[in-house]
Design an enzyme around this catalytic site. Structure first.
Site, mmCIF file in Angstrom:
data_model
loop_
_atom_site.group_PDB
_atom_site.id
_atom_site.type_symbol
_atom_site.label_atom_id
_atom_site.label_comp_id
_atom_site.label_asym_id
_atom_site.label_seq_id
_atom_site.Cartn_x
_atom_site.Cartn_y
_atom_site.Cartn_z
ATOM 1 C CB SER A 149 0.543 112.344 60.128
ATOM 2 O OG SER A 149 -0.541 112.905 59.433
ATOM 3 C CG ASP A 225 2.430 114.248 52.780
ATOM 4 O OD1 ASP A 225 1.226 114.036 52.561
ATOM 5 O OD2 ASP A 225 2.967 114.075 53.885
ATOM 6 C CG HIS A 258 1.256 111.370 54.946
ATOM 7 N ND1 HIS A 258 1.736 112.543 55.467
ATOM 8 C CD2 HIS A 258 0.364 110.921 55.878
ATOM 9 C CE1 HIS A 258 1.151 112.807 56.627
ATOM 10 N NE2 HIS A 258 0.328 111.825 56.900
#
Lengths: 279, 279
Positions: A149, A225, A258
C-alpha cells in the site's frame, strides 16, 4: 547505537526489533530485522519491507509469515517503522490515520511542521543502508525492496530513484500514482506544499516515464481490495510502464482484499522473486 | 444464528470470524473458522485450536501461519475465543490477565460470580461441535484439538476426557499440571472452589493416570520459555504418561520462547500430525 528491544527465535533464525537514534529523523526509530539460520549474514541478500498506513515495524514481522521463506532462502528481512515516533513528533491535528504518525509516505517533507522529522525518504535510502552495513554488518550490495500500500509506493519510488541500491522490487497493492489519488494528494500537499513539481519526484507513475529500470517489477493486487478503484489504480502504472518500456508483471488476484491475509498468501512468490534477482 | 464479523480470502480459502449467541456461556462468543480451498467441507477433517491467556480468536488466525498448511492439507481450522466477553461478563477485580476475561481455562466454573458464564469446557466439548456440524455443515466425526499454554492445557484435557470426539491432540507449551502451578491454582481456586477433588478432573497430569488414550500426543516446548520452570513443567506430564503407558512425544526446542514466533515455526508439524491421525 542499536538497542535490542526484542529478540525471538523464529524458524531457526532470529527476529529482532531494534531501536536507534536517527540523525535523519531527529529522534528514535524502530526496525525489525530477521536473520536467517545457517548462512553468512555478511553475504546474504537483504530485503527491505516498507509497511502501509497505520503500521509499525510489527505488522509485517508478526503477520506476513515471511520468516519461513527467508529462512529457507537465506535472506535477511528488514522492516522499518512507517514514520518517526515519540515525544515531540508532529501529528495530524485530527490524528488522522493517513497523515503524520504512521503515515510518513517515504518522502522528505519540506513543509512545517513536518520538515525536521518526516524524512523517511532519506532515512530509507541513505541512513538505513549505512546502519545495515556499518553497524549490523549486513550485505547492502545485494538489496531488494518491497512493501504494501503506502509501503508499495515507497518500494517503487525507492527502486526507481536508486536502482543500483535497491536492485529488485515488488509490491502488494501499492499506491502507484499518489499525485492522482486522495491519500497521496493529502499527504503530498501537507509534506511537500502546493507545487506539484515537487510531487512528481515521489510518484512512481510519473517517475517511471523518466527513470525506468532494468529490473522486472512484480506487483500483486487483490481484486476485491476496497481501496482499488479510488486509491490504488494499478492500471495507471501499468500503462506508464508500457509506454516507458518498463518490465512489469501486474497480477490481479481475484477475491483478495487489502489485508495481511492477502500478503501472507503471496509473500513466498515475492521473496523468491527477490532471491532470484539478487542471486 | 452465526453472524459473519469478517471474511478474508487466505491461501485460496476463506478465513471467517463469526459471532454467535452461546446458550452455554449465556452471551455472545466469537469464533475463527478457516475453510480451505478445493475440498468438500462436509468431509474435511477439523482442527480446533485453543489459545492462551490474554488471547482472543485473533491471535492464532493472524500470527500462526496455519492457513497455508491447512490449505494444502484440506483441513478446517476452528479457533474460539478464550472466555466469554461483553456486557455483564464478570472479570477479575484487579483485571488480572490470568483470571476472568481472556482466561477461561476451559473449565465449567461452579463458583460465584463465574458459574453462569465461564463454562468453556462445555462450550468446547458440547455446544461448539454441535454448531460446527449442524450450523456450519462441518465434519465433526474427524476432529483434532491443539492449543497454546492455557489452550494447550485445554487441548490435553479435552482429548483425555473425550477421546472419541477429539481423536488427535497436540500442544505448544501447555500448562500440563494446573493443580501444581500458580496460574492453575489461582484459576481453579476461583472457578472451582477450594475442594481439590474438583480440580483433578481438569488436570492433564492427573487425568492421564485414569484416562489414557490410544492417541499419540505431540507436545512442543520452547527451551527458553520464560514460563517453563514455574508454570509449564512438561516433565510432570511426561512422567505421568510414562507411568500410565500413554504415548507421548515431548520435544524441547532449544532457544524458542513462549511467543507466536515459536508456534509459527512448528505449526506445520502439528497440522501434519493431526492430518495423519485423522486420515
Amino acid at each position: 547505537m542499536m538497542e535490542i528491544i526484542s529478540e525471538n527465535l523464529c524458524f531457526g533464525g532470529v527476529q529482532r526489533v531494534y531501536s536507534h537514534e536517527s540523525r535523519t529523523c531527529s529522534g528514535s526509530m524502530r526496525l525489525g530485522v530477521y536473520l536467517p539460520p545457517a548462512c553468512d549474514h555478511s553475504t546474504a541478500p537483504v530485503l527491505l519491507w516498507l509497511s502501509g498506513l497505520t503500521c509499525t515495524e510489527q505488522n509485517f514481522i508478526t503477520k506476513a509469515g515471511a520468516q519461513r521463506v527467508a529462512a529457507e532462502l537465506g535472506m535477511v528481512l528488514v522492516a522499518p517503522d512507517t514514520s518517526p515516533r515519540g515525544d515531540g513528533t508532529p501529528d495530524a491535528p485530527d490524528e488522522a490515520y493517513d497523515l503524520g504518525l504512521g503515515a510518513g509516505f517515504y518522502v522528505d517533507a519540506t513543509e512545517s511542521p513536518w520538515a525536521q522529522r518526516y524524512r523517511m525518504y532519506s532515512y530509507i535510502a541513505d541512513e538505513l543502508p549505512q546502519i545495515l552495513s556499518e553497524t549490523l554488518g549486513l550485505n547492502t550490495k545485494k538489496m531488494g525492496i518491497s512493501g504494501h500500500s503506502m509501503g508499495g509506493h515507497g518500494a517503487l519510488i525507492m527502486h526507481l530513484k536508486n536502482p543500483g541500491l535497491f536492485q529488485t522490487v515488488s509490491a502488494f497493492a501499492p499506491i502507484v500514482a499518489p499525485m492522482q489519488v486522495p491519500w497521496g494528494k493529502k499527504a503530498f500537499q501537507a509534506y511537500l506544499g502546493a507545487d506539484q513539481k515537487a510531487w512528481a519526484d515521489y510518484d512512481a507513475t510519473a517517475l517511471v516515464m523518466q527513470n525506468k529500470s532494468t529490473a522486472h517489477i512484480l506487483i500483486d493486487q487483490g481484486g476485491a481490495d476496497a481501496f482499488l478503484e479510488e486509491q490504488l489504480k494499478p492500471h495507471l502504472f501499468e500503462a506508464a510502464c508500457e509506454k516507458a518500456g518498463q518490465a512489469l508483471t501486474l497480477r490481479i488476484q481475484p477475491g483478495y482484499d487489502h489485508s495481511y491475509y492477502f500478503i501472507a498468501s503471496f509473500i513466498e512468490d515475492h521473496l523468491r522473486h527477490h532471491a532470484s534477482g539478487l542471486s
